[in-house]
Design an enzyme around this catalytic site. Structure first.
Site, PDB file in Angstrom:
ATOM      1  CG  HIS A 137     -62.756  55.768 127.859  1.00 56.55           C
ATOM      2  ND1 HIS A 137     -63.255  54.501 127.708  1.00 56.55           N
ATOM      3  CD2 HIS A 137     -62.166  56.064 126.674  1.00 56.55           C
ATOM      4  CE1 HIS A 137     -62.989  54.059 126.491  1.00 56.55           C
ATOM      5  NE2 HIS A 137     -62.323  54.988 125.850  1.00 56.55           N
ATOM      6  N   GLY A 138     -61.984  57.309 132.230  1.00 54.96           N
ATOM      7  CA  GLY A 138     -61.887  58.384 133.208  1.00 54.96           C
ATOM      8  C   GLY A 138     -62.446  57.952 134.534  1.00 54.96           C
TER       9      GLY A 138
END
Lengths: 489, 523
Positions: free
Chosen positions: A340-341
């Site tokens: 996600h990041g």
């Protein structure tokens, strides 16, 4: 280019569909490919060459892999192909993160930091890298034959509806549709309705809530902030009262769902207009009674990818020890958090989700069953809300500080009149998030999303869609229009 | 139906291609995005795409009704629009205010521009001193500088302000720049016309609105009375006779755009409830003996209502409007103050009107006084040399340069640009440090051009010309009749009236370039 922009809604989309439907069927894929490349080249001009080269390389590698009879070579080619996809993803998405961490460690030993020029993250890389992996592995596992034509493979990877934010379409799910598909007029209309539903979710709910969340927690990407801006956010978080903190984190929980689900709806709708049947990505995740169920309903195509291409290769649940089984589960969520990041807060987020999944298997599921359906839904929702702190606030110390503020019991009186637009939008979001808890809600959902419409329903849906589309356009443009009486210098 | 959807999607493009019926335009000003230029660099760095999206956002078909529709929805359901979030505060009985006007009333505005009252006091005192210096440098030339402060809505109509907008807690500092500068100007003797005070006096007796309920500036009608006061003040200051303003019969009508400028920003479909306002046309009397001075106004948007309504050409020989000391209006030769030769412009002007409302006092006249003082006291070569020295000292400081290099890279500017900006900032912040002549209470140092203008030679040249004109006037019986009338009217001797007229004739000739003095040095 994003779907919720004037350039897409008023220029790209009308022109694309006009030309697409005028053209004979046999050249439509070529046109779709061309439009997709234009779409991507608009947003990531510096990366389009990388994308094309990597796609071509993968195509020929997989073909070679498929033809060869030597198992060793087959494995090697499969590895190279995956290494290209994942390597690009790692370089572009995690290069900065890795170097920052290495330099931090070097700093502890008072060593000179390594020189590194910051890399920009190309849009959509997390999605098309995974699609590329599914193609390689599905071919390797003989689930599907490889594509005959490079253009078809390229189309699978770069098709604009799902290029930027998914759904992650597995090769085996779409291979036949690329070669041969039919688009009935009902598909085109219902695709358009679905697109408008997504647009409304994004523009009328997520953006409205998101604007207010940003006021409290700062922009979602802390990388672009200066030290002073970060200090300002830290100060805000340190002094926030519990009422505002709870409102902010609930708001973000709704924002992220309606933003992402809206984008998926738009992608699915666009695909359907062309005759593609993309897999669903969200199934009312906030009505889940357990965290495991939540992950079966949230970003479903990603969960399926992780299950098929990471969890099963790790051994899945068919391992020798219980500990290993739980480790596999936890590890998959750790990786999905990182996906996600590229920041430690996402690692913590993933790890926490993994812990709750394991807890589900161990005792939490049974506990929830005893609670009953409605209480367990809200209990699960509360866990999701709390873990979202680590998702939204991109620094672990600040996330932790924020959680402490949530439980500081420093409540101030709540006034609906302070921000009626936000609260009404949050109520609407909550209503639609939990609508399907009732049978009636489920029925309505099935009717709207998954049933073919009759003539009367089409007319109603068409009129409503056009009004909603116009309204979204107004909202999109009014939000940025804030003129002055006169220019000031 | 899908085809119809297609047609509807194309409606916006078709609207722009063919001149289909137009809707009511949007009000207010925004930064217009220029049409982007496509080239490899602009495409590859993404600026072309960003600018195109911005451009299309401002130019797509049916933008106006879509935005108005959405604003009306927000207004009806939530009592707000995107503009009202930051630019409008809702008062009582349908009155609306700009937020900084409200903050000014509660004496908290200046804490958004300075750390504390002490710092703001220092800045305002410095500016008052510069006004005083400039006023005294110009006066011997027969040039008058004055500060004219228009009223602000909060000052005249505080009773409609919203409550609970006092953002400072008890015990925290508060400060009103308006009251501070008033005292400071009085102490120093800076020419100051407080129109706010006049409006307060008018408020109880006037049978018209001094400010519109949904506008931020003074009402069109009330501003005419302010203009009349201004002209009288100039006559008093310069001891001259100017044309008198004649305000025609008034009519009651729906608000003109300027009287609902704040409401216009909301860009709604339906109008807000508001009363009708008076409107009148302003003309002047036919006083042929009146002089027409040249006046430069450096100020904020309150001046628009005056300059748009008055017959300015009948009152002034020239009336450039240096809007926030940046863009120039009503001047055929210049569009920006950067194009102007400041010394030339100052020496050819009779009145300087520094016209800022109290909420804009923090702007310190947009540095006009600093620039004017430096230009009047230093020659261009001296200024250039001082600037070079400052830049050199910046470049020699490695730590300073390190910071500037970082700034250049983040702002995408060259290092020369950043150094030059730093130098401008330093001069602006510490003008007296780099231009020491400004330390004197009234600087005696003059730039050569200014000094030359001031010589006995030039004075005697002007004196000779005045004598010539007096003789011409005396020879004309018709002109003498008018001068006698003027002398009686202004309670002057005939000789004084004759001399004043002759003085202005000569001055006008100099301004128009008909009469030139070619001396450049003091003998």
């Amino acid at each position: 280019m994003v779907f919720s922009s004037n350039i897409f809604l008023l220029y790209f989309m009308p022109v694309f569909f006009l030309v697409y439907f005028i053209l004979p069927r046999k050249v439509r894929n070529y046109f779709l490919l061309l439009a997709s490349l234009v779409f991507y080249a608009w947003g990531a001009p510096e990366f389009i060459i990388h994308l094309i080269v990597s796609v071509i390389a993968n195509f020929y590698l997989v073909r070679w892999m498929n033809k060869t009879e030597k198992p060793g070579l087959k494995k090697l080619l499969c590895g190279i192909s995956i290494a290209i996809s994942i390597g690009l993803l790692f370089y572009f998405k995690y290069g900065n993160f890795t170097m920052n961490n290495i330099n931090s460690v070097l700093g502890w030993f008072h060593a000179e930091p390594l020189k590194w020029t910051k890399i920009l993250l190309p849009i959509g890389i997390s999605f098309f890298s995974f699609q590329s992996v599914t193609y390689t592995l599905d071919t390797y596992r003989k689930v599907n034959e490889p594509m005959d034509k490079l253009s078809d493979y390229m189309l699978y990877i770069v098709m604009f509806p799902q290029l930027i934010a998914g759904p992650i379409v597995r090769y085996c799910d779409i291979a036949d549709q690329i070669r041969n598909r039919e688009s009935l007029y009902t598909d085109r209309l219902q695709g358009f309705y679905r697109f408008v539903i997504g647009l409304c979710k994004k523009v009328l709910i997520a953006d409205v809530i998101g604007f207010q969340v940003d006021q409290v927690l700062g922009p979602s990407n802390y990388d672009v902030l200066t030290t002073e801006q970060l200090a300002d956010i830290a100060n805000k978080i340190a002094t926030i009262d519990s009422t505002s903190a709870w409102i902010a984190i609930f708001a973000f929980t709704f924002q992220i769902y309606f933003d992402f689900a809206g984008y998926s709806d738009m992608a699915i709708g666009l695909g359907r207009m062309m005759g593609f049947k993309f897999p669903e990505n969200f199934d009312n995740p906030y009505v889940s009674t357990t965290i495991s169920e939540f992950w079966r309903r949230w970003h479903q195509t990603f969960s399926v990818f992780i299950k098929n291409y990471l969890y099963f290769p790790l051994g899945g649940s068919r391992v020798k020890t219980e500990a290993r089984k739980y480790f596999n589960l936890w590890f998959c969520f750790l990786i999905s958090g990182l996906w996600h990041g590229a920041a430690w807060n996402f690692v913590v987020y993933g790890a926490l989700q993994g812990i709750f999944i394991c807890a589900d298997k161990l005792f939490l599921k049974r506990f929830n069953e005893r609670l009953g359906r409605i209480p367990s839904v809200f209990f699960t929702f509360l866990i999701i809300v709390l873990t979202r702190c680590f998702f939204r606030i991109e620094r672990i110390d600040l996330s932790w500080m924020f959680i402490k503020r949530l439980f500081a019991f420093d409540f101030t009186p709540f006034h609906f009149s302070d921000n009626p637009h936000l609260y009404v939008t949050m109520l609407v979001a909550a209503f639609f998030s939990f609508f399907t808890l009732s049978k009636f809600g489920l029925k309505v959902q099935d009717k709207v999303y998954f049933t073919d419409y009759n003539r009367r329903q089409h007319i109603i849906a068409f009129v409503v869609s056009i009004i909603a589309f116009v309204f979204c356009l107004g909202a999109l443009n009014a939000s940025g229009f804030s003129p002055f009486i006169y220019f000031r210098f | 139906m899908f085809a119809l959807t297609g047609v509807l999607l194309f409606a916006s493009m078709l609207r722009n291609c063919f001149n289909l019926p137009r809707f009511r335009g949007l009000k207010g000003v925004v930064v217009e995005q220029a049409k982007p230029q496509l080239n490899f660099k602009s495409y590859s760095n993404g600026s072309f795409q960003t600018q195109t999206e911005q451009y299309l956002k401002q130019h797509f078909g049916y933008r106006e009704p879509l935005i108005r529709l959405h604003n009306q929805y927000l207004w009806d359901f939530y009592g707000k629009t995107p503009v009202s979030e930051g630019q409008i505060v809702f008062g009582k009985d349908g009155w609306i205010y700009e937020p900084w006007v409200v903050r000014d009333y509660y004496q908290t505005l200046f804490f958004t521009h300075a750390d504390n009252a002490e710092e703001m006091t220092r800045l305002l005192k410095g500016e008052a001193k510069r006004l005083y210096q400039l006023q005294h440098i110009l006066e011997p030339y027969g040039k008058y500088l004055f500060v004219c402060m228009p009223p602000s809505k909060d000052m005249i109509y505080p009773e409609y302000l919203p409550e609970n907008h006092d953002t400072r807690h008890e015990g925290e500092e508060k400060m009103s720049a308006r009251f501070f500068v008033k005292d400071e100007y009085a102490r120093l003797g800076v020419n100051f016309l407080d129109l706010g005070q006049d409006f307060l006096l008018m408020k109880d007796t006037a049978d018209f609105m001094l400010f519109p309920t949904t506008g931020t500036h003074w009402s069109r009608y009330a501003s005419l009375f302010a203009a009349d006061t201004l002209i009288r003040y100039m006559e008093y200051l310069g001891d001259i006779n100017m044309r008198n303003l004649v305000i025609g019969p008034r009519t009651l009508a729906d608000a003109e755009d300027q009287d609902k400028d704040l409401e216009n920003l909301l860009n709604l479909i339906r109008a807000l409830p508001r009363p009708q306002y008076y409107y009148a046309t302003a003309t002047t009397d036919n006083d042929s003996t009146a002089v027409k001075p040249k006046m430069i106004t450096i100020g904020d948007s309150f001046w628009w209502n005056i300059v748009q309504q008055l017959p300015m050409k009948e009152i002034f020989s020239a009336f450039p409007y240096w809007y926030y000391n940046s863009t120039i209006y009503y001047d055929k030769n210049h569009h920006s103050v950067d194009e102007v030769d400041l010394v030339d412009e100052i020496l050819s002007t009779d009145f300087f009107n520094l016209f800022y409302s109290s909420t804009q006092l923090y702007r310190m006249n947009n540095d006009f006084t600093k620039k004017a003082l430096i230009a009047l006291c230093y020659d261009p070569e001296e200024i250039e040399s001082i600037n070079d020295d400052i830049e050199q000292s910046i470049r020699c400081d490695s730590k300073w340069m390190e910071r500037l290099e970082e700034r250049a890279s983040t702002q995408g500017k060259t290092i020369d640009e950043v150094v030059s900006n730093e130098r401008k900032w330093l001069v602006n912040k510490f003008p007296e440090k780099y231009f020491p002549a400004l330390k004197d209470s009234i600087p005696t140092k003059r730039a050569k051009r200014v000094e030359a203008y001031y010589t006995l030679d030039s004075l005697s040249f002007i004196e000779q010309e005045i004598e010539k004109v007096i003789l011409e006037l005396k020879a004309s019986e018709q002109k003498m009749v008018s001068i006698r009338e003027k002398a009686t009217k202004h309670n002057k001797t005939i000789d004084k009236a004759l001399r004043d007229d002759a003085h202005w004739v000569v001055n006008n000739k100099i301004q128009r370039g008909v009469l030139k003095w070619h001396g450049t040095t003091k003998h």
